[in-house]
Every structure is written in structure tokens, then in C-alpha cells.
Design a protein around this motif. Structure first.
Motif, PDB file in Angstrom:
ATOM      1  N   TYR A  62      17.935  50.847 -68.470  1.00  0.00           N
ATOM      2  CA  TYR A  62      16.604  50.780 -69.072  1.00  0.00           C
ATOM      3  C   TYR A  62      15.943  52.133 -68.883  1.00  0.00           C
ATOM      4  O   TYR A  62      15.676  52.558 -67.758  1.00  0.00           O
ATOM      5  N   GLN A  63      15.728  52.820 -69.986  1.00  0.00           N
ATOM      6  CA  GLN A  63      15.133  54.161 -69.933  1.00  0.00           C
ATOM      7  C   GLN A  63      14.113  54.326 -71.055  1.00  0.00           C
ATOM      8  O   GLN A  63      14.381  53.991 -72.205  1.00  0.00           O
ATOM      9  N   VAL A  64      12.946  54.833 -70.701  1.00  0.00           N
ATOM     10  CA  VAL A  64      11.875  55.096 -71.659  1.00  0.00           C
ATOM     11  C   VAL A  64      11.574  56.587 -71.619  1.00  0.00           C
ATOM     12  O   VAL A  64      11.319  57.150 -70.550  1.00  0.00           O
ATOM     13  N   THR A  65      11.599  57.235 -72.783  1.00  0.00           N
ATOM     14  CA  THR A  65      11.349  58.673 -72.862  1.00  0.00           C
ATOM     15  C   THR A  65      10.203  58.949 -73.823  1.00  0.00           C
ATOM     16  O   THR A  65      10.216  58.465 -74.957  1.00  0.00           O
ATOM     17  N   LYS A 107       6.488  58.466 -83.566  1.00  0.00           N
ATOM     18  CA  LYS A 107       7.791  57.873 -83.860  1.00  0.00           C
ATOM     19  C   LYS A 107       8.234  57.029 -82.668  1.00  0.00           C
ATOM     20  O   LYS A 107       8.060  57.422 -81.529  1.00  0.00           O
ATOM     21  N   PHE A 108       8.838  55.881 -82.967  1.00  0.00           N
ATOM     22  CA  PHE A 108       9.272  54.969 -81.912  1.00  0.00           C
ATOM     23  C   PHE A 108      10.654  54.433 -82.253  1.00  0.00           C
ATOM     24  O   PHE A 108      10.896  53.961 -83.375  1.00  0.00           O
ATOM     25  N   THR A 109      11.572  54.514 -81.288  1.00  0.00           N
ATOM     26  CA  THR A 109      12.918  53.970 -81.462  1.00  0.00           C
ATOM     27  C   THR A 109      13.266  53.140 -80.231  1.00  0.00           C
ATOM     28  O   THR A 109      13.114  53.611 -79.102  1.00  0.00           O
ATOM     29  N   TYR A 110      13.700  51.915 -80.461  1.00  0.00           N
ATOM     30  CA  TYR A 110      14.089  51.022 -79.365  1.00  0.00           C
ATOM     31  C   TYR A 110      15.521  50.576 -79.624  1.00  0.00           C
ATOM     32  O   TYR A 110      15.819  49.930 -80.642  1.00  0.00           O
ATOM     33  N   ASN A 111      16.433  50.921 -78.704  1.00  0.00           N
ATOM     34  CA  ASN A 111      17.842  50.536 -78.803  1.00  0.00           C
ATOM     35  C   ASN A 111      18.149  49.481 -77.745  1.00  0.00           C
ATOM     36  O   ASN A 111      17.905  49.714 -76.554  1.00  0.00           O
ATOM     37  N   LEU A 112      18.684  48.349 -78.173  1.00  0.00           N
ATOM     38  CA  LEU A 112      19.010  47.255 -77.253  1.00  0.00           C
ATOM     39  C   LEU A 112      20.423  46.763 -77.518  1.00  0.00           C
ATOM     40  O   LEU A 112      20.783  46.452 -78.656  1.00  0.00           O
ATOM     41  N   ASP A 135       6.460  60.997 -79.441  1.00  0.00           N
ATOM     42  CA  ASP A 135       7.619  60.243 -79.919  1.00  0.00           C
ATOM     43  C   ASP A 135       8.229  59.515 -78.730  1.00  0.00           C
ATOM     44  O   ASP A 135       8.427  60.110 -77.666  1.00  0.00           O
ATOM     45  N   VAL A 136       8.524  58.234 -78.908  1.00  0.00           N
ATOM     46  CA  VAL A 136       8.986  57.387 -77.807  1.00  0.00           C
ATOM     47  C   VAL A 136      10.359  56.802 -78.141  1.00  0.00           C
ATOM     48  O   VAL A 136      10.590  56.340 -79.256  1.00  0.00           O
ATOM     49  N   GLU A 137      11.262  56.843 -77.156  1.00  0.00           N
ATOM     50  CA  GLU A 137      12.581  56.221 -77.314  1.00  0.00           C
ATOM     51  C   GLU A 137      12.878  55.359 -76.093  1.00  0.00           C
ATOM     52  O   GLU A 137      12.673  55.786 -74.960  1.00  0.00           O
ATOM     53  N   VAL A 138      13.345  54.131 -76.346  1.00  0.00           N
ATOM     54  CA  VAL A 138      13.725  53.202 -75.279  1.00  0.00           C
ATOM     55  C   VAL A 138      15.194  52.829 -75.474  1.00  0.00           C
ATOM     56  O   VAL A 138      15.616  52.497 -76.586  1.00  0.00           O
ATOM     57  N   ASN A 139      15.962  52.880 -74.392  1.00  0.00           N
ATOM     58  CA  ASN A 139      17.359  52.443 -74.416  1.00  0.00           C
ATOM     59  C   ASN A 139      17.553  51.367 -73.359  1.00  0.00           C
ATOM     60  O   ASN A 139      17.257  51.592 -72.179  1.00  0.00           O
ATOM     61  N   ALA A 140      18.033  50.196 -73.784  1.00  0.00           N
ATOM     62  CA  ALA A 140      18.207  49.064 -72.874  1.00  0.00           C
ATOM     63  C   ALA A 140      19.553  48.394 -73.137  1.00  0.00           C
ATOM     64  O   ALA A 140      19.962  48.227 -74.289  1.00  0.00           O
ATOM     65  N   VAL A 141      20.225  48.008 -72.055  1.00  0.00           N
ATOM     66  CA  VAL A 141      21.514  47.312 -72.149  1.00  0.00           C
ATOM     67  C   VAL A 141      21.435  46.053 -71.296  1.00  0.00           C
ATOM     68  O   VAL A 141      21.160  46.127 -70.091  1.00  0.00           O
ATOM     69  N   LEU A 142      21.664  44.897 -71.915  1.00  0.00           N
ATOM     70  CA  LEU A 142      21.598  43.617 -71.224  1.00  0.00           C
ATOM     71  C   LEU A 142      23.009  43.112 -70.938  1.00  0.00           C
ATOM     72  O   LEU A 142      23.858  43.068 -71.840  1.00  0.00           O
ATOM     73  N   THR A 143      23.270  42.709 -69.690  1.00  0.00           N
ATOM     74  CA  THR A 143      24.601  42.242 -69.296  1.00  0.00           C
ATOM     75  C   THR A 143      24.717  40.724 -69.495  1.00  0.00           C
ATOM     76  O   THR A 143      23.711  40.026 -69.626  1.00  0.00           O
TER      77      THR A 143
END
Length: 235
Positions: free
Chosen positions: A48-51, A146-151, A32-40
Motif C-alpha cells: 500500500y503506497q500513496v504518492t 490527476k489521480f490513479t489508483y491501482n488495486l 497528482d496522486v497515485e495509489v498502489n495496493a495489493v490484496l492477498t
């Protein structure tokens, strides 16, 4: 009665054999992969974090065997092969929980640091594109369960290839989420045939001179607090 008990015993034996031996082999490795990214507003990824969370020991072990078969000296070499500035990335490998976490140490310009993430800046809009999952940058694509990408983007959304987005009263911009669930399970070992996505979001050009909304909220809160303290002291 004895035949029924024998039948139940055989079902339990063959069921255990399938779940513990046959199912992992049929299903293949899964994570299961989760990505969290915040663009300024300035175009940097401030987060930017990938788990990866491997679903079982076999999946984790197969991943390590895969790295060895591809002649990678270490896991860091594999995970940073699409990163130009390797020192800007931290990699944590927790074998006890079968978790690997890739984290940016500081804000960075994706156009300069990675080969899979692009921020295209046009006069009337910006485009964010992340091909890391499609290109198997951090994990072989076949492992994906499972894959979740939060931007988080800093301004109003124009277009994106996800239907999930939200905004909050205390933050500027939009929160976008992409989901894939191949639903690998004992009755569906190979999972649903769902293709991985390129992450795409188009949004309005940020105003570099705009003061973030959160600052006004903090200042307003401090003013209210000061007024309350002043009123209490005068009593």
C-alpha cells in the motif's frame, strides 16, 4: 512593422504575467496522486503506497501552510491521522522534487490499521472499499489534479466502480485501475468538475488452500531447466 513587434511584445509580457503569476493563483494548489495496493488471499494489504507529486513550488508551499493553519505539529501527524498503527507507515518528504510518499512497512489488515479502508467478508464474496481520497485522508481534496489508483485483488472480479481491469497468465485475480483527470491547465485553471470516487471492488472469496499460479510457473520453469541441463550433460 514596429506596431506588430510592439503587439507581440505586449502579448509575451501579459502571457508571462498570466502563466507565472495569475494562473497559479487562479488555479489554486494542485497535485497528482497515485495509489498502489495489493490484496492477498488472506485479506491483508501486502502493498500500500500513496504518492503525491505537487505540480509546482506554490502548490507544495500552500500544502505546508495548510498544515500549519490546521495546527498539526508535523506532516506525519497529518498523514497518519486515519492510521491506528502509526509505526506501520513510512513517510518520505522530498522537498526538492515536491514529492511525498506514504508506504506500508509490512502487510497489514486494513480493518485494524486504518479508518478509511474496509474489507468486508461475506460467505459468497468480499468487498474492498477505500474512502481515503473522498475523505481527504492524505491530501485536501481540492488539491487533486490527476489521480490513479491501482488495486490487485486475488480472485475473479464480480463488480467494481471502474471499467478498467485486466488479468495476466502468470498471476491470479485481477488488476483494477481507477483514473481521474481534472485537467487543470492555463486555459482551464480550476480543472474539470469531476467528483472524487470511493474505491469499490467486489470479488469472489479466495480459497485459502489454493496454491498461487506463479508457484506452478516457477516449478515448471525449474523442471524444464533441470531437463535441459541433464540433456546437455549426457551429450
Amino acid at each position: 512593422m514596429g506596431s506588430l513587434a510592439g503587439l507581440i511584445f505586449l502579448i509575451l509580457i501579459f502571457g508571462s504575467l498570466y502563466l507565472l503569476v495569475m494562473y497559479p493563483q487562479i488555479r489554486g494548489p494542485a497535485a497528482d496522486v497515485e495509489v498502489n495496493a495489493v490484496l492477498t488471499p488472506s485479506g491483508l494489504l501486502s502493498e500500500y503506497q500513496v504518492t503525491f507529486q505537487f505540480v509546482d513550488d506554490m502548490s507544495y508551499s500552500q500544502f505546508l501552510l495548510y498544515l500549519n493553519s490546521q495546527k498539526f505539529v508535523s506532516m506525519n501527524d497529518y498523514e497518519t491521522r486515519t492510521i491506528a498503527d502509526k509505526q506501520s507507515i513510512s513517510i518520505q518528504n522530498d522537498s526538492s522534487s515536491r514529492t511525498i510518499r506514504i508506504t506500508a512497512k509490512q502487510p497489514f489488515d486494513p480493518n485494524n490499521v486504518t479508518t478509511t479502508i474496509r474489507l468486508n467478508k461475506y460467505p459468497d464474496s468480499w468487498e474492498f472499499i477505500d474512502n481515503s481520497i473522498v475523505n481527504s485522508s492524505y491530501l485536501p481534496e481540492k488539491y487533486l489534479n490527476k489521480f490513479t489508483y491501482n488495486l490487485a485483488v486475488p480472485t475473479d472480479l464480480i463488480n467494481a466502480n471502474t471499467l478498467e481491469n485486466s488479468s495476466s497468465w502468470w498471476m491470479d485475480g485481477k488488476q483494477l485501475t481507477w483514473h481521474i483527470n481534472r485537467n487543470k491547465n492555463p486555459l482551464n485553471p480550476l480543472g474539470d468538475n469531476i467528483a472524487s470516487q470511493t474505491i469499490y471492488a467486489k470479488f469472489k472469496v479466495p480459497d485459502q488452500n489454493t496454491i498461487p499460479r506463479i508457484y506452478f510457473i516457477i516449478i515448471g520453469g525449474l523442471i524444464i531447466l533441470a531437463v535441459i541441463i541433464l540433456v546437455v550433460k549426457r551429450r
